[in-house]
Design an enzyme around this catalytic site. Structure first.
Site, PDB file in Angstrom:
ATOM      1  CG  ASP A  33      -2.202  -0.802   0.944  1.00  0.00           C
ATOM      2  OD1 ASP A  33      -2.218  -1.527  -0.076  1.00  0.00           O
ATOM      3  OD2 ASP A  33      -3.153  -0.712   1.736  1.00  0.00           O
ATOM      4  CG  ASN A  75      -7.996  -3.525  -2.457  1.00  0.00           C
ATOM      5  OD1 ASN A  75      -8.816  -2.606  -2.542  1.00  0.00           O
ATOM      6  ND2 ASN A  75      -8.294  -4.684  -1.923  1.00  0.00           N
ATOM      7  CG  ASP A 122      -8.616  -1.836   9.921  1.00  0.00           C
ATOM      8  OD1 ASP A 122      -9.697  -2.112   9.371  1.00  0.00           O
ATOM      9  OD2 ASP A 122      -7.770  -1.071   9.424  1.00  0.00           O
ATOM     10  CD  GLU A 125      -8.224  -3.883   3.006  1.00  0.00           C
ATOM     11  OE1 GLU A 125      -9.306  -3.688   3.607  1.00  0.00           O
ATOM     12  OE2 GLU A 125      -7.164  -3.285   3.294  1.00  0.00           O
ATOM     13  CG  HIS A 165      -3.974  -6.610   4.900  1.00  0.00           C
ATOM     14  ND1 HIS A 165      -3.486  -5.637   5.716  1.00  0.00           N
ATOM     15  CD2 HIS A 165      -5.187  -6.133   4.483  1.00  0.00           C
ATOM     16  CE1 HIS A 165      -4.330  -4.633   5.779  1.00  0.00           C
ATOM     17  NE2 HIS A 165      -5.374  -4.909   5.038  1.00  0.00           N
ATOM     18  NE  ARG A 166      -6.176  -4.189   8.983  1.00  0.00           N
ATOM     19  CZ  ARG A 166      -4.928  -3.910   9.348  1.00  0.00           C
ATOM     20  NH1 ARG A 166      -4.224  -4.770  10.042  1.00  0.00           N
ATOM     21  NH2 ARG A 166      -4.381  -2.760   9.019  1.00  0.00           N
ATOM     22  CE  LYS A 203      -4.926  -3.469   0.724  1.00  0.00           C
ATOM     23  NZ  LYS A 203      -5.156  -2.260   1.457  1.00  0.00           N
TER      24      LYS A 203
END
Ligand code: DC
Length: 650
Positions: free
Chosen positions: A50, A94, A318, A346, A390-391, A415
């Site tokens: 990112d 993204n 998040d 995402e 990613h998370r 990311k």
């Protein structure tokens, strides 16, 4: 999808992690430094996809920057106002933290720009931001579906003094984007938030960083923001990016679930990131939390288990994903509320988290803006899909504190956190496996069972699985040449191991599988690759706390290549034939030494020559030749090796 990563079940988590820089702060700092007058040194900038998207975009827009050294120090030469390049085509992947603020800044830059991203970026709404920009005269058009990227920005006469009304309940990044861009007009600007503003702490980061670059926004609660006229960004000289508080959540949760203490360095009590509050949520779950200026530490609750929770997580969307996985380890049903923004991230994170949590055995109820998670009675090993998010990859790695787990497409963590799995590996300790391999009748069965008992570990006799399979095939009339039939049988083999006794479909077969016909049959079915593949996961499921002693031919090479201690146990063929003869005679079965020796050597040759998982001593295995040894000496030797392997530094 590109590949997968198998995480073994973990025994505990403890250690210290230095966090990578915050994504939110990194991308905001880069943009503000680019628009500011003067040169800005940015320390500890995050290295990730990112941030690379933002850096690439700034280059395309005529901003020069350079990386000073490996430690992540960047120097950005600010352009002191609008971007000098007046025509550019930007691809932003993204990265929402690049796309939204750049859209606003470019809309006010009197140039012609195209902004696009990956297909998912084109599904993430941006209409509220565009509406806000249109209100002050900007010319922003949709290239595809109205309300979504890609966008086409054209030069326009901006009337900065008109108040802008912007919705705050879809993404706080719309407000952040307007706040950061409006000083470019040089006029006083007012923003009024319509609806409840979500994710307020992210807006607080924006205001904090703008102030460091010399622009103080007048704030009336979370409803009205005024940017004074003649506001201009000026470089603060040097700036340190805090460690990423969202990334910290995985390690802190690991400490809270897996014993701890786990300490993260790079964020602390006075962090400007909202996700630092994740630590307080963990405290509400009973975890023990300590905090210093630049670190946070988490350990499991006194009681050992996390408490069930029902929390409004709007402020930490998040890090809240980490709580959804922590819920698997709680002592009752948990509820995560006010997380509607998950649907436009995402991926649709509410739907995705529900699907993946169910895979590991949780009962999940999916609400429009909430998730209810009832922890599983027993964890189910699963392959987790990560949706290019990613998370999801990072938070589901915590399942390994309950059982083994496969993470599909693990590289999606790039990311925001390229070294995530290496960092995790530094604080988690896998459930130990002692792999004892060797030829038939080498005594490894007896030794392995005694070692398991001495350590209080579980015990896997993998040869017994192949023996039971051969017996089951013979009973079911499946030919030992019928590879597909054998594999199908292996997949659903109704075998049960219970305190040294073995059951096949309710029938005890402990002695039956030791007969020569099963030995020969086992050696044949074991040479079939699809059979070995079908039995692989079943063997891995034996790896449970506090540890496992596994014996066979390929324990150290294929089934548990990461075993902490590997032993290759052997003896001369004559001694082994004598031991086998004694076993048979003890059971009242007639034994002929010549036949036994021949069978044994044939079997060794077959086990060693087969193309899949051949029997051989690995370089990292300790050799133990028991030709002149008694059982007790062999057990003592193995226990010695185990102690030194388990105490060796990781
Ligand atoms: O150890 P054992 O004699 O019970 O094993 C029976 C057969 O199964 C033997 O011929 C080798 C095979 N086997 C194997 O191929 N891989 C294992 N991990 C265990 C046994």
């Amino acid at each position: 999808m590109t590949g997968f990563l198998d995480l073994p079940p973990m025994l505990r988590a403890h250690g210290v992690i230095r966090l990578p820089g915050s994504k939110s702060i990194s991308n905001r700092c880069l943009l503000l430094a680019a628009l500011a007058q003067g040169e800005t040194q940015i320390h500890d900038l995050l290295a990730s996809d990112d941030v690379d998207r933002m850096l690439d975009a700034l280059t395309a827009l005529g901003v020069t920057w350079r990386r000073e050294d490996e430690s992540g120090r960047f120097v950005v030469h600010g352009v002191g106002g609008c971007f000098p390049v007046k025509k550019a085509d930007l691809f932003l992947g993204n990265a929402g933290t690049a796309f939204r603020p750049l859209t606003a800044a470019l809309a006010l830059s009197a140039g012609e720009y195209r902004l696009s991203g990956v297909p998912r970026m084109h599904e993430r709404p941006i209409g509220d931001l565009v509406d806000g920009l249109l209100q002050i005269g900007a010319d922003v058009r949709y290239e595809g579906r109205a309300g979504f990227p890609p966008l086409h920005v054209l030069p326009a006469r901006i009337e900065g003094r008109r108040p802008i009304r912007v919705r705050g309940d879809v993404s706080s990044q719309f407000l952040t984007a307007l706040l950061m861009a409006l000083p470019l007009t040089g006029e006083e600007a007012t923003i009024e938030v319509v609806g409840e503003l979500i994710s307020k702490p992210y807006v607080a980061i924006t205001l904090n960083l703008m102030a460091r670059f010399g622009v103080s926004v007048r704030q009336e609660g979370w409803r009205r923001f005024v940017i004074p006229s003649a506001s201009r960004y000026r470089s603060p000289g040097a700036l340190h990016v805090e460690g990423d508080a969202s990334s910290a959540s995985y390690f802190l949760a690991a400490g809270a679930i897996g014993g701890g203490p786990v300490r993260v360095e790079g964020v602390g009590a006075h962090s400007i990131q909202g996700d630092i509050r994740f630590a307080e949520s963990l405290r509400e779950l009973g975890a023990r939390i300590c905090m210093g200026e630049n670190w946070v530490e988490a350990s499991a609750p006194e009681t050992g288990k996390l408490r069930a929770f029902d929390l409004d997580l709007n402020a930490i969307p998040d890090a809240a994903m980490t709580l959804a996985v922590a819920a698997l380890f709680a002592d009752g049903p948990c509820r995560l509320r006010n997380i509607a923004s998950w649907r436009v991230k995402e991926t649709d994170r509410i739907a995705a988290m529900a699907t993946e949590l169910r895979k590991v055995g949780a009962e999940v109820e999916e609400g429009e803006d909430s998730l209810a998670v009832t922890p599983p009675a027993v964890f189910r090993p699963a392959a987790i899909d990560t949706y290019d998010d990613h998370r999801i990859a990072m938070c589901f790695s915590l399942v390994s504190l309950g059982c083994r787990v496969r993470i599909n497409d693990p590289a999606c963590v790039n990311k925001t956190f390229p070294g995530y799995f290496d960092s995790l590996g530094k604080i988690v300790e896998p459930v130990p496996v002692i792999a004892i391999d060797g030829p038939s009748a080498s005594g490894k069965g007896t030794v392995a069972a005694l070692v398991a008992r001495a350590l209080g570990y579980h015990y896997l006799d993998s040869g017994a699985l192949y023996r039971v399979l051969a017996l089951a095939a013979m009973r079911a009339g499946i030919a030992l040449e019928d590879e597909a039939g054998l594999a199908q049988l292996a997949e659903s083999l109704p075998v049960r191991f219970d305190e040294g006794r073995i059951w096949l479909d309710g029938d005890e077969v402990t002695d039956a599988i030791r007969e020569e016909i099963c030995s020969t049959g086992a050696s044949r079915v074991a040479a079939v690759p699809v059979v070995r593949a079908a039995l692989l996961e079943r063997q891995r499921d034996f790896r449970r706390r506090p540890g496992l002693v596994a014996e066979g031919r390929d324990m150290g090479s294929v089934v548990f290549p990461d075993a902490q201690c590997k032993i290759f146990l052997t003896a001369s063929a004559e001694i082994r034939a004598q031991r086998r003869a004694k076993q048979l005679i003890d059971k009242g079965i007639a034994a002929n030494m010549r036949d036994l020796l021949r069978d044994l050597m044939d079997r060794d040759a077959r086990d060693a020559a087969r193309p899949v998982a051949p029997l051989k001593k690995l370089d990292d295995a300790h050799l133990l030749d028991t030709t002149g040894f008694g059982v007790e000496e062999a057990v003592a030797f193995v226990l010695d090796e185990v102690r030194s392997s388990l105490n060796a530094p990781r």
